[in-house]
Design a protein around this motif. Structure first.
Motif, PDB file in Angstrom:
ATOM      1  N   LYS A  12       0.853  -1.188   0.000  1.00 27.40           N
ATOM      2  CA  LYS A  12       0.000   0.000   0.000  1.00 27.40           C
ATOM      3  C   LYS A  12       0.886   1.235   0.000  1.00 27.40           C
ATOM      4  O   LYS A  12       1.845   1.324   0.770  1.00 27.40           O
ATOM      5  N   PHE A  13       0.538   2.160  -0.867  1.00 34.14           N
ATOM      6  CA  PHE A  13       1.308   3.400  -0.993  1.00 34.14           C
ATOM      7  C   PHE A  13       0.717   4.468  -0.083  1.00 34.14           C
ATOM      8  O   PHE A  13      -0.428   4.875  -0.257  1.00 34.14           O
ATOM      9  N   TRP A  14       1.520   4.919   0.882  1.00 38.33           N
ATOM     10  CA  TRP A  14       1.078   5.968   1.805  1.00 38.33           C
ATOM     11  C   TRP A  14       1.712   7.315   1.474  1.00 38.33           C
ATOM     12  O   TRP A  14       1.261   8.356   1.949  1.00 38.33           O
ATOM     13  N   GLY A  15       2.780   7.287   0.696  1.00 39.24           N
ATOM     14  CA  GLY A  15       3.433   8.526   0.258  1.00 39.24           C
ATOM     15  C   GLY A  15       4.235   8.232  -0.988  1.00 39.24           C
ATOM     16  O   GLY A  15       5.015   7.266  -1.008  1.00 39.24           O
ATOM     17  N   THR A  16       4.013   8.982  -2.050  1.00 38.31           N
ATOM     18  CA  THR A  16       4.659   8.703  -3.342  1.00 38.31           C
ATOM     19  C   THR A  16       5.513   9.877  -3.818  1.00 38.31           C
ATOM     20  O   THR A  16       6.131   9.806  -4.862  1.00 38.31           O
ATOM     21  N   ARG A  17       5.507  10.953  -3.063  1.00 38.45           N
ATOM     22  CA  ARG A  17       6.115  12.211  -3.493  1.00 38.45           C
ATOM     23  C   ARG A  17       7.587  12.262  -3.102  1.00 38.45           C
ATOM     24  O   ARG A  17       7.965  11.703  -2.073  1.00 38.45           O
ATOM     25  N   GLY A  18       8.392  12.943  -3.895  1.00 36.71           N
ATOM     26  CA  GLY A  18       9.785  13.168  -3.541  1.00 36.71           C
ATOM     27  C   GLY A  18       9.978  14.569  -3.007  1.00 36.71           C
ATOM     28  O   GLY A  18       9.141  15.447  -3.215  1.00 36.71           O
ATOM     29  N   SER A  19      11.063  14.743  -2.276  1.00 35.81           N
ATOM     30  CA  SER A  19      11.576  16.041  -1.841  1.00 35.81           C
ATOM     31  C   SER A  19      10.776  16.722  -0.733  1.00 35.81           C
ATOM     32  O   SER A  19      11.280  16.983   0.340  1.00 35.81           O
ATOM     33  N   ILE A  20       9.513  17.057  -1.000  1.00 37.69           N
ATOM     34  CA  ILE A  20       8.702  17.732   0.026  1.00 37.69           C
ATOM     35  C   ILE A  20       7.222  17.440  -0.220  1.00 37.69           C
ATOM     36  O   ILE A  20       6.813  17.203  -1.365  1.00 37.69           O
ATOM     37  N   SER A  21       6.443  17.463   0.865  1.00 34.88           N
ATOM     38  CA  SER A  21       5.004  17.211   0.741  1.00 34.88           C
ATOM     39  C   SER A  21       4.349  18.336  -0.045  1.00 34.88           C
ATOM     40  O   SER A  21       4.694  19.502   0.139  1.00 34.88           O
ATOM     41  N   VAL A  22       3.400  17.972  -0.896  1.00 40.46           N
ATOM     42  CA  VAL A  22       2.675  18.993  -1.658  1.00 40.46           C
ATOM     43  C   VAL A  22       1.165  18.698  -1.642  1.00 40.46           C
ATOM     44  O   VAL A  22       0.616  18.198  -2.614  1.00 40.46           O
ATOM     45  N   PRO A  23       0.508  19.003  -0.513  1.00 39.80           N
ATOM     46  CA  PRO A  23      -0.940  18.830  -0.471  1.00 39.80           C
ATOM     47  C   PRO A  23      -1.609  19.893  -1.338  1.00 39.80           C
ATOM     48  O   PRO A  23      -1.009  20.934  -1.602  1.00 39.80           O
ATOM     49  N   GLY A  24      -2.819  19.621  -1.788  1.00 36.57           N
ATOM     50  CA  GLY A  24      -3.552  20.643  -2.548  1.00 36.57           C
ATOM     51  C   GLY A  24      -4.384  20.027  -3.648  1.00 36.57           C
ATOM     52  O   GLY A  24      -4.325  18.819  -3.902  1.00 36.57           O
ATOM     53  N   GLN A  25      -5.147  20.870  -4.301  1.00 41.77           N
ATOM     54  CA  GLN A  25      -6.079  20.434  -5.347  1.00 41.77           C
ATOM     55  C   GLN A  25      -5.368  19.699  -6.482  1.00 41.77           C
ATOM     56  O   GLN A  25      -5.921  18.779  -7.068  1.00 41.77           O
ATOM     57  N   GLY A  26      -4.155  20.114  -6.786  1.00 40.33           N
ATOM     58  CA  GLY A  26      -3.450  19.552  -7.947  1.00 40.33           C
ATOM     59  C   GLY A  26      -2.872  18.172  -7.723  1.00 40.33           C
ATOM     60  O   GLY A  26      -2.425  17.520  -8.669  1.00 40.33           O
ATOM     61  N   THR A  27      -2.846  17.714  -6.447  1.00 42.37           N
ATOM     62  CA  THR A  27      -2.189  16.426  -6.161  1.00 42.37           C
ATOM     63  C   THR A  27      -3.143  15.433  -5.489  1.00 42.37           C
ATOM     64  O   THR A  27      -2.705  14.497  -4.825  1.00 42.37           O
ATOM     65  N   HIS A  80      17.703  11.382   3.840  1.00 37.21           N
ATOM     66  CA  HIS A  80      17.135  12.653   3.361  1.00 37.21           C
ATOM     67  C   HIS A  80      15.747  12.850   3.978  1.00 37.21           C
ATOM     68  O   HIS A  80      15.000  11.894   4.194  1.00 37.21           O
ATOM     69  N   TRP A  81      15.442  14.123   4.248  1.00 31.89           N
ATOM     70  CA  TRP A  81      14.237  14.455   5.013  1.00 31.89           C
ATOM     71  C   TRP A  81      12.959  13.787   4.520  1.00 31.89           C
ATOM     72  O   TRP A  81      12.121  13.355   5.301  1.00 31.89           O
ATOM     73  N   ASP A  82      12.821  13.766   3.174  1.00 30.45           N
ATOM     74  CA  ASP A  82      11.567  13.235   2.626  1.00 30.45           C
ATOM     75  C   ASP A  82      11.394  11.740   2.913  1.00 30.45           C
ATOM     76  O   ASP A  82      10.330  11.190   2.643  1.00 30.45           O
ATOM     77  N   HIS A 264       7.580  11.326  -7.092  1.00 28.86           N
ATOM     78  CA  HIS A 264       7.068  12.349  -8.011  1.00 28.86           C
ATOM     79  C   HIS A 264       7.592  13.730  -7.622  1.00 28.86           C
ATOM     80  O   HIS A 264       7.620  14.094  -6.445  1.00 28.86           O
ATOM     81  N   ASP A 265       7.955  14.484  -8.636  1.00 29.41           N
ATOM     82  CA  ASP A 265       8.465  15.833  -8.396  1.00 29.41           C
ATOM     83  C   ASP A 265       7.372  16.704  -7.769  1.00 29.41           C
ATOM     84  O   ASP A 265       6.208  16.631  -8.167  1.00 29.41           O
ATOM     85  N   PRO A 266       7.731  17.536  -6.784  1.00 35.21           N
ATOM     86  CA  PRO A 266       6.711  18.384  -6.139  1.00 35.21           C
ATOM     87  C   PRO A 266       5.992  19.315  -7.128  1.00 35.21           C
ATOM     88  O   PRO A 266       4.869  19.750  -6.871  1.00 35.21           O
ATOM     89  N   SER A 267       6.633  19.601  -8.264  1.00 33.60           N
ATOM     90  CA  SER A 267       5.995  20.516  -9.223  1.00 33.60           C
ATOM     91  C   SER A 267       5.078  19.780 -10.210  1.00 33.60           C
ATOM     92  O   SER A 267       4.435  20.419 -11.042  1.00 33.60           O
ATOM     93  N   HIS A 268       5.012  18.454 -10.117  1.00 36.46           N
ATOM     94  CA  HIS A 268       4.174  17.692 -11.055  1.00 36.46           C
ATOM     95  C   HIS A 268       2.784  17.444 -10.472  1.00 36.46           C
ATOM     96  O   HIS A 268       2.637  16.714  -9.490  1.00 36.46           O
TER      97      HIS A 268
END
Ligand SMILES: [Zn+2]
Ligand SMILES: [Zn+2]
Length: 306
Positions: A12-27, A80-82, A264-268
């Protein structure tokens, strides 16, 4: 009492993002939490990395186990922090009944125990690691093969700044490779690379890639760093992460069954990650090969069958 053994082998995937968390409508669809994957296999609960996704995992475990003890292994790829920032918010660590085995490798200049304890020291966090109520057993790994209960694990150091491990876990229902952070060997991160001539560096890169293909050979599932599009990667050579085509080509060479693009890149945003999957599938078609590929999605469960 919840029975781990009665359940199928699943991720089960609980976090797929790299570098920093990016909550919001786009993710919303692929998720904003950083690296954390849960594996249930052969009576074991194995957690891969402790990014911010480990917080909702902790809440789900508490709800499932209630007053029963939670026993799990947490494998850390690197500091690394992430990949570690969620641990102070992992609720099961605050319950005396629980047992958490934490494993990972020493860093370049810091031991594994110190790596895990340091971010919880003042002034960075108000509660120290030693104040956590659960039995927290932190030990550094010294071998590249070990076991977590009945699950055999092989490790390999990958191409990333500092010390970073990739893990391949062999369950009774198939094997899963987890390489959340890895850059193609076109750029060599190892400190030894500094002393190499261009020819020697090329030779080392070739040998390292062959070794990695062998390590991954025939994996049922490969969770792999594909942070950048191919165009973005050209401006991020040396940053420690992979491109979509490098991930696909590695998975094809290693004859992996299913590739899950990860970190996933935080900007994607979600639309961008859909487009990245389309690009990956297009590349596989062009090569005339077959490989299942998706972008890993927070909340997604993958069941492995024999
Ligand atoms: Zn990372
Ligand atoms: Zn990293």
């Amino acid at each position: 009492m919840p029975s781990v053994s009665a359940s199928p082998t699943r991720l089960k995937f609980w976090g797929t993002r790299g570098s920093i968390s990016v909550p919001g409508q786009g993710t919303l669809r692929y998720g904003g939490n950083t690296t954390c994957v849960e594996l249930r296999a052969d009576d074991e609960i194995i957690v891969l990395d402790a990014g911010s996704g480990i917080r909702p995992l902790g809440l789900a475990l508490e709800k499932e186990f209630k007053s029963q003890p939670i026993k799990l292994s947490l494998l850390i790829t690197h500091a690394h922090w992430d990949h570690i920032q969620g641990l102070p918010f992992f609720a099961p660590a605050y319950e005396k009944k629980n047992e958490i085995r934490v494993r990972g490798y020493d860093g370049v200049d810091m031991g594994f125990g110190e790596i895990m304890a340091e971010p919880m020291k003042a002034p960075f966090f108000p509660i120290a690691m030693r104040e956590l109520s659960a039995t927290i057993d932190i030990k550094k790994l010294t071998e590249m093969e070990f076991s977590a209960g009945k699950v055999q694990v092989r490790a390999r150091f990958v191409n990333h700044p500092g010390v970073c491990a990739g893990y391949r876990l062999f369950t009774s229902a198939g094997s899963i490779a987890f390489l959340p952070d890895h850059e193609p060997y076109r750029f060599l991160h190892a400190a030894k690379a500094n002393d190499l001539s261009p020819e020697e560096a090329k030779q080392t890169a070739t040998e390292e890639r062959i070794g990695l293909v062998e390590f991954l050979q025939g994996s049922d599932i490969l969770i792999l760093d594909a942070q950048y599009t191919d165009a973005e990667y050209e401006n991020h050579v040396g940053w420690g992460h992979g491109s979509v085509s490098s991930a696909v080509l590695l998975a094809l060479d290693a004859k992996v069954r299913r590739l899950l693009l990860f970190h996933h890149d935080p900007s994607h945003d979600d639309g961008m990650l859909d487009a990245i999957v389309d690009d990956a599938r297009q590349l596989i078609r062009e090569r005339g090969k077959h490989l299942e590929v998706d972008s890993a999605r927070e909340g997604e469960e993958v069941v492995l069958s024999n």
